[in-house]
Design a protein around this motif. Structure first.
Motif, PDB file in Angstrom:
ATOM      1  N   GLU A 168       0.864  -1.175   0.000  1.00 47.71           N
ATOM      2  CA  GLU A 168       0.000   0.000   0.000  1.00 47.71           C
ATOM      3  C   GLU A 168       0.901   1.226   0.000  1.00 47.71           C
ATOM      4  N   TRP A 169       0.724   2.053  -1.007  1.00 50.98           N
ATOM      5  CA  TRP A 169       1.565   3.246  -1.205  1.00 50.98           C
ATOM      6  C   TRP A 169       0.679   4.470  -1.005  1.00 50.98           C
ATOM      7  N   LEU A 170       0.803   5.124   0.159  1.00 51.83           N
ATOM      8  CA  LEU A 170      -0.137   6.174   0.536  1.00 51.83           C
ATOM      9  C   LEU A 170       0.584   7.414   1.066  1.00 51.83           C
ATOM     10  N   PRO A 171       1.480   8.011   0.278  1.00 52.34           N
ATOM     11  CA  PRO A 171       2.150   9.222   0.758  1.00 52.34           C
ATOM     12  C   PRO A 171       1.160  10.365   0.904  1.00 52.34           C
ATOM     13  N   GLN A 172       1.437  11.257   1.849  1.00 51.70           N
ATOM     14  CA  GLN A 172       0.625  12.456   1.921  1.00 51.70           C
ATOM     15  C   GLN A 172       0.952  13.344   0.713  1.00 51.70           C
ATOM     16  N   GLU A 173       0.203  14.398   0.551  1.00 53.61           N
ATOM     17  CA  GLU A 173       0.208  15.141  -0.698  1.00 53.61           C
ATOM     18  C   GLU A 173       1.576  15.756  -1.036  1.00 53.61           C
ATOM     19  N   THR A 174       1.803  15.932  -2.324  1.00 50.02           N
ATOM     20  CA  THR A 174       2.971  16.636  -2.849  1.00 50.02           C
ATOM     21  C   THR A 174       2.537  18.039  -3.239  1.00 50.02           C
ATOM     22  N   LEU A 175       3.198  19.062  -2.704  1.00 49.99           N
ATOM     23  CA  LEU A 175       2.835  20.452  -2.946  1.00 49.99           C
ATOM     24  C   LEU A 175       3.949  21.150  -3.714  1.00 49.99           C
ATOM     25  N   LEU A 176       3.612  21.724  -4.842  1.00 51.71           N
ATOM     26  CA  LEU A 176       4.578  22.461  -5.654  1.00 51.71           C
ATOM     27  C   LEU A 176       4.304  23.950  -5.527  1.00 51.71           C
ATOM     28  N   PHE A 177       5.257  24.675  -4.928  1.00 50.45           N
ATOM     29  CA  PHE A 177       5.107  26.113  -4.790  1.00 50.45           C
ATOM     30  C   PHE A 177       5.492  26.801  -6.098  1.00 50.45           C
ATOM     31  N   ALA A 178       5.078  28.030  -6.236  1.00 51.70           N
ATOM     32  CA  ALA A 178       5.393  28.800  -7.433  1.00 51.70           C
ATOM     33  C   ALA A 178       6.901  28.811  -7.664  1.00 51.70           C
ATOM     34  N   GLY A 179       7.303  28.548  -8.894  1.00 55.93           N
ATOM     35  CA  GLY A 179       8.715  28.565  -9.237  1.00 55.93           C
ATOM     36  C   GLY A 179       9.416  27.244  -9.085  1.00 55.93           C
ATOM     37  N   ALA A 180       8.716  26.210  -8.617  1.00 56.96           N
ATOM     38  CA  ALA A 180       9.340  24.892  -8.486  1.00 56.96           C
ATOM     39  C   ALA A 180       9.520  24.260  -9.865  1.00 56.96           C
ATOM     40  N   HIS A 181      10.622  23.536 -10.012  1.00 56.67           N
ATOM     41  CA  HIS A 181      10.877  22.759 -11.222  1.00 56.67           C
ATOM     42  C   HIS A 181      11.067  21.317 -10.777  1.00 56.67           C
ATOM     43  N   ALA A 182      10.037  20.488 -11.008  1.00 53.00           N
ATOM     44  CA  ALA A 182       9.982  19.181 -10.359  1.00 53.00           C
ATOM     45  C   ALA A 182       9.840  18.053 -11.368  1.00 53.00           C
ATOM     46  N   ARG A 183      10.613  16.993 -11.129  1.00 50.62           N
ATOM     47  CA  ARG A 183      10.458  15.742 -11.870  1.00 50.62           C
ATOM     48  C   ARG A 183      10.230  14.644 -10.839  1.00 50.62           C
ATOM     49  N   LEU A 184       9.018  14.100 -10.812  1.00 47.80           N
ATOM     50  CA  LEU A 184       8.641  13.074  -9.850  1.00 47.80           C
ATOM     51  C   LEU A 184       8.173  11.836 -10.608  1.00 47.80           C
ATOM     52  N   ALA A 185       8.868  10.727 -10.408  1.00 50.47           N
ATOM     53  CA  ALA A 185       8.526   9.485 -11.105  1.00 50.47           C
ATOM     54  C   ALA A 185       8.329   8.373 -10.089  1.00 50.47           C
ATOM     55  N   THR A 186       7.180   7.720 -10.151  1.00 51.53           N
ATOM     56  CA  THR A 186       6.869   6.589  -9.282  1.00 51.53           C
ATOM     57  C   THR A 186       6.558   5.389 -10.164  1.00 51.53           C
ATOM     58  N   ARG A 187       7.287   4.288  -9.928  1.00 51.18           N
ATOM     59  CA  ARG A 187       7.060   3.057 -10.709  1.00 51.18           C
ATOM     60  C   ARG A 187       6.872   1.890  -9.754  1.00 51.18           C
ATOM     61  N   ILE A 188       5.795   1.139  -9.975  1.00 50.08           N
ATOM     62  CA  ILE A 188       5.488  -0.043  -9.178  1.00 50.08           C
ATOM     63  C   ILE A 188       5.591  -1.261 -10.092  1.00 50.08           C
ATOM     64  N   ASP A 189       6.439  -2.224  -9.718  1.00 47.17           N
ATOM     65  CA  ASP A 189       6.598  -3.466 -10.480  1.00 47.17           C
ATOM     66  C   ASP A 189       6.050  -4.626  -9.660  1.00 47.17           C
ATOM     67  N   LEU A 190       5.006  -5.278 -10.192  1.00 44.24           N
ATOM     68  CA  LEU A 190       4.375  -6.404  -9.528  1.00 44.24           C
ATOM     69  C   LEU A 190       4.783  -7.706 -10.219  1.00 44.24           C
ATOM     70  N   ALA A 191       4.893  -8.748  -9.429  1.00 45.82           N
ATOM     71  CA  ALA A 191       5.175 -10.080  -9.969  1.00 45.82           C
ATOM     72  C   ALA A 191       3.999 -11.002  -9.657  1.00 45.82           C
ATOM     73  N   GLY A 192       3.583 -11.778 -10.664  1.00 45.32           N
ATOM     74  CA  GLY A 192       2.528 -12.761 -10.426  1.00 45.32           C
ATOM     75  C   GLY A 192       1.277 -12.155  -9.830  1.00 45.32           C
ATOM     76  N   ASP A 193       0.841 -12.708  -8.675  1.00 40.43           N
ATOM     77  CA  ASP A 193      -0.395 -12.257  -8.041  1.00 40.43           C
ATOM     78  C   ASP A 193      -0.173 -11.184  -6.978  1.00 40.43           C
ATOM     79  N   ALA A 194       0.950 -10.494  -7.019  1.00 47.91           N
ATOM     80  CA  ALA A 194       1.200  -9.396  -6.073  1.00 47.91           C
ATOM     81  C   ALA A 194       0.060  -8.383  -6.129  1.00 47.91           C
TER      82      ALA A 194
END
Length: 281
Positions: free
Chosen positions: A107-133
């Motif tokens: 279970e991946w449940l981070p609290q919110e991501t807030l980008l303030f004015a002027g932010a330059h953001a690269r956010l990448a989230t990858r989930i790899d499941l195997a079989g019946d995960a």
């Protein structure tokens, strides 16, 4: 190496008897975890990822790697919102990768991501499941500071949220743009995506009921029936439930998607919802 913080954290969860344990943790730089918590018994391990600087600025590079071994059940969250600050047009990067073995649950449940004015953001989230995960998780994003009348301006964002099973993509989510506007937002300043595997038509019906209830639920006035400004919908592709929402600010989205997770968890994971204690502090 960039001029900002360079940090990495690797977590490994294993099943030992009836207990899920945080078996390995390695880190460098300001990225770590508190001790594991067990608010719903030994089978499910709640873990809070900490970033002590309390904000991300241009030049920061953070990497999080999570591995959940067969039979283990991990819930990963954060103690507060993650804030990305004005960055002199220098990009900050966060890469989050989780590998979930057959027979395991994340279970991946981070609290919110807030980008303030002027932010330059690269956010990448990858989930790899195997079989019946199994996986159930979200990303919630807020742009600017609407309560202060400060829109997201002079910034850029590249947001990716991907789900794969046995090397094949199930969901590829991407949001890319800047101060001139973000596709699909329709002028709103917050958006959210939730993905849940192992879903069926019953889970879809429950999701749509929870999202419909959000249209007449105001978290600031429970029981009053005042409409919220959340626009959200859910669909089912194979056994993956996908819910998306937009709102003028993060608070109604957080309430809506917490309600949605609570409705879905018994159906897709077989456990009633037990919110992490840190959400109430």
């Amino acid at each position: 190496m960039g001029s900002g913080w360079q940090a990495a954290l690797a977590l490994g969860f294993e099943r030992r008897g009836a207990r899920t344990v945080l078996a390995t943790r390695r880190h460098h730089g300001p990225l770590t975890v508190q001790r594991p918590f067990y608010p719903e018994g030994n089978g499910i391990c709640h873990t809070y990822v900490l970033h002590p600087p309390a904000g991300i600025v241009g030049g920061d590079t953070l990497a999080l790697d999570v591995r959940v071994e067969s039979g283990a059940h991990a819930l990963v969250t954060t103690p507060s919102a993650t804030r990305w600050y004005w960055s002199r047009a220098v990009e900050a990067r966060v890469a989050q990768h989780a590998t979930v073995a057959a027979g395991a649950t994340l279970e991946w449940l981070p609290q919110e991501t807030l980008l303030f004015a002027g932010a330059h953001a690269r956010l990448a989230t990858r989930i790899d499941l195997a079989g019946d995960a199994r996986f159930c998780g979200w990303e919630i994003l807020g742009l600017g500071r609407p309560a202060c009348g400060e829109p997201f301006s002079d910034g850029r964002i590249d947001f990716r949220f991907e789900l794969h099973r046995d090397g094949l993509p199930l969901v590829l989510e991407r949001l890319r743009g800047g101060a001139d506007g973000l596709p699909g937002m329709h002028g709103h300043a917050a958006c959210a995506t939730l993905l849940a595997t192992g879903a069926d038509q019953a889970a879809l019906a429950a999701a749509r009921e929870a999202l419909e209830a959000a249209r007449t639920f105001d978290p600031a006035q429970p029981g009053r029936g005042a409409p919220s400004d959340t626009l959200a919908a859910a669909t089912l592709i194979g056994d993956v439930l996908i819910a998306r929402g937009i709102a003028a600010r993060c608070e109604p989205l957080i309430a809506t998607f917490t309600r949605l997770w609570s409705a879905l968890r018994p159906l897709v994971l077989g456990h009633v919802a037990v919110p992490p204690r840190i959400w109430h502090t």
